[in-house]
Design an enzyme around this catalytic site. Structure first.
Site, short mmCIF file in Angstrom:
data_model
loop_
_atom_site.label_atom_id
_atom_site.label_comp_id
_atom_site.label_asym_id
_atom_site.label_seq_id
_atom_site.Cartn_x
_atom_site.Cartn_y
_atom_site.Cartn_z
N CYS A 143 21.55 47.33 23.28
CA CYS A 143 20.56 46.32 22.91
C CYS A 143 19.16 46.92 22.99
O CYS A 143 18.72 47.35 24.05
CB CYS A 143 20.67 45.12 23.85
SG CYS A 143 19.59 43.75 23.47
N GLU A 181 29.67 43.96 19.11
CA GLU A 181 29.71 43.33 20.44
C GLU A 181 28.47 43.71 21.22
O GLU A 181 27.98 44.84 21.10
CB GLU A 181 30.98 43.79 21.18
CG GLU A 181 31.15 43.22 22.58
CD GLU A 181 30.55 44.10 23.68
OE1 GLU A 181 30.48 43.65 24.83
OE2 GLU A 181 30.13 45.23 23.38
N ARG A 227 33.13 36.56 31.99
CA ARG A 227 32.37 37.64 31.34
C ARG A 227 32.00 37.17 29.93
O ARG A 227 32.85 37.12 29.03
CB ARG A 227 33.20 38.91 31.26
CG ARG A 227 32.43 40.12 30.72
CD ARG A 227 33.34 41.34 30.64
NE ARG A 227 32.62 42.55 30.34
CZ ARG A 227 32.02 43.32 31.23
NH1 ARG A 227 32.06 42.98 32.51
NH2 ARG A 227 31.38 44.42 30.87
N ARG A 229 30.11 37.58 26.43
CA ARG A 229 29.56 38.59 25.53
C ARG A 229 29.39 37.97 24.14
O ARG A 229 30.15 37.07 23.76
CB ARG A 229 30.49 39.81 25.43
CG ARG A 229 30.54 40.65 26.71
CD ARG A 229 29.19 41.29 26.99
NE ARG A 229 29.20 42.17 28.15
CZ ARG A 229 28.91 41.80 29.39
NH1 ARG A 229 28.63 40.51 29.64
NH2 ARG A 229 28.91 42.67 30.38
#
Length: 399
Positions: A143, A181, A227, A229
């Site tokens: 990112c 992702e 988690r 994502r």
């Protein structure tokens, strides 16, 4: 005559020496793609090091845990591959990986040990025209913020970022579909501008149908780990696909006890009495100030928090394992082990939290293993979404 890959490795000394040397990437990509036109992208470099007089490379027994797919339904590439979590998901669906890229040396070693393929290194140095044709581009890219001042925020604005390298490969190879992702924080990264540029690039500059991204929680797809994502999928307009429904959450009853190591683990994973006291004092000080603190004890019937690397990452999911509590005083390198049985999860338990099978070989130090699994993906969550993507392609008759 069939030859095992181990024989080939031993004959040519195919061991990773350094990440900047793509020799093994060319060789292993060539060998894994023999019989397919993808091999021609690697043949020239690979044959500098191989002699066809030694072995019949058309009959290799891939004695690795996760060999290349026979009779694949589709082809994909694995960018920012890490240790192959995305690859595992797509291979499970009948895909054949024809190209991989990962710059970290230790991740390359793990990838090689499990898939028999060494990823190419730094993606910024990869010529997009050297990448084989493929149906699906898969990437868990980092990112990074983009500068969009004074411009509309498209392809040109991604230059200097690693997303640009994904975009230029998409532009050159025109895969039928893409699967990206990233961390949940991408949604608000740089006040939402980063995601805005990514979507604008994919939709307007590259001409892909991209539905709104979806935040997927792994706990709803087969692992006892919270988690979240963000997944981004897209389809070339040539496929005719113009709608996509992300998979419906399917929670199960898995808990930590279901992924716990079967046998008592090494004493080295248990916290020393002194360190446990330090943790508790540290947590108490933070709570007095109203600050959060990362460590928690997950009960046997509990769900783990997202496993992360760095800082207090390994203390975020402590567990109580009483199987070593009936000992006379035992010490590890940090002192006497606490009598409550509080310990860190093991690398294998982290692997299971991410949905990796026990056949997955851990060939690096614990420190590297925690980093690798913490940076990887929850395989079942990826596979559930990828299954919908592939079924869309099959339904339209484009793979």
């Amino acid at each position: 005559m069939v030859v095992s890959y181990t024989e080939i490795k031993n004959k040519y000394n195919l061991e990773i020496k350094k990440v900047t040397d793509n020799k093994l990437a060319y060789i292993t990509h060539f060998l894994q793609n023999i019989g397919d036109n993808s091999a021609e992208y690697f043949r020239l470099e690979a044959e500098k090091y191989l002699s066809n007089n030694d072995f019949d490379f058309n009959n290799i027994k891939w004695n690795v845990p996760f060999p290349p797919t026979d009779n694949p339904t589709f082809k994909f590439i694995d960018l920012f591959a890490g240790i192959g979590g995305m690859r595992t998901a797509f291979q499970n669906l009948g895909g054949k990986c024809v190209f991989s890229s990962e710059w970290d040396l230790y991740a390359q070693k793990t990838y090689y040990e499990n898939y028999g393929e060494v990823p190419f290194g730094d993606i910024t140095e990869i010529d997009e025209n050297s990448v084989p044709e493929h149906d699906v581009l898969v990437a868990g890219f980092p990112c990074q913020a983009f500068s969009i001042a004074g411009r509309r925020g498209g392809f040109e604005d991604t230059r200097g970022t690693l997303f640009f390298d994904v975009a230029r490969i998409i532009r050159a190879k025109r895969p039928r579909a893409i699967f990206l992702e990233n961390v949940k924080g991408l949604v608000n990264h740089d006040k939402g501008k980063t995601l805005e540029v990514i979507l604008n690039t994919l939709r307007n500059d590259l001409g892909y149908y991209v539905p709104e991204p979806k935040i997927i929680n792994a706990v709803n797809f087969g692992v006892p780990q919270n988690r979240e994502r963000i997944f981004i999928v897209g389809f070339s307009l040539e496929t005719g696909i113009n709608e996509f429904n992300y998979p419906t959450p399917n929670p199960n009853d898995l808990r930590f006890i279901d992924i716990r190591e079967e046998n008592p683990v090494s004493v080295k994973y248990y916290l020393s009495t002194q360190y446990l006291e330090t943790l508790r004092n540290h947590k108490a000080r933070h709570e007095e100030k109203g600050n959060g603190f990362g460590y928690a004890i997950i009960p046997d019937d509990g769900i783990a928090s997202a496993i992360v690397v760095g800082g207090m990452g390994r203390e975020r999911n402590l567990v109580i394992d009483n199987r070593l509590t009936n000992f006379t005083p035992v010490t590890n390198i940090k002192g006497e082990v606490n009598r409550e049985g509080i310990r860190k999860m093991t690398p294998r338990e982290w692997a299971r939290l991410q949905g990796f099978q026990d056949e997955f070989n851990i060939v690096v130090s614990d420190a590297q293993a925690y980093k690798q699994f913490g940076n990887s993906v929850a395989v079942p969550a990826v596979q559930a979404t990828a299954s919908v993507l592939i079924n869309n392609l099959i339904g339209m008759g484009v793979v």
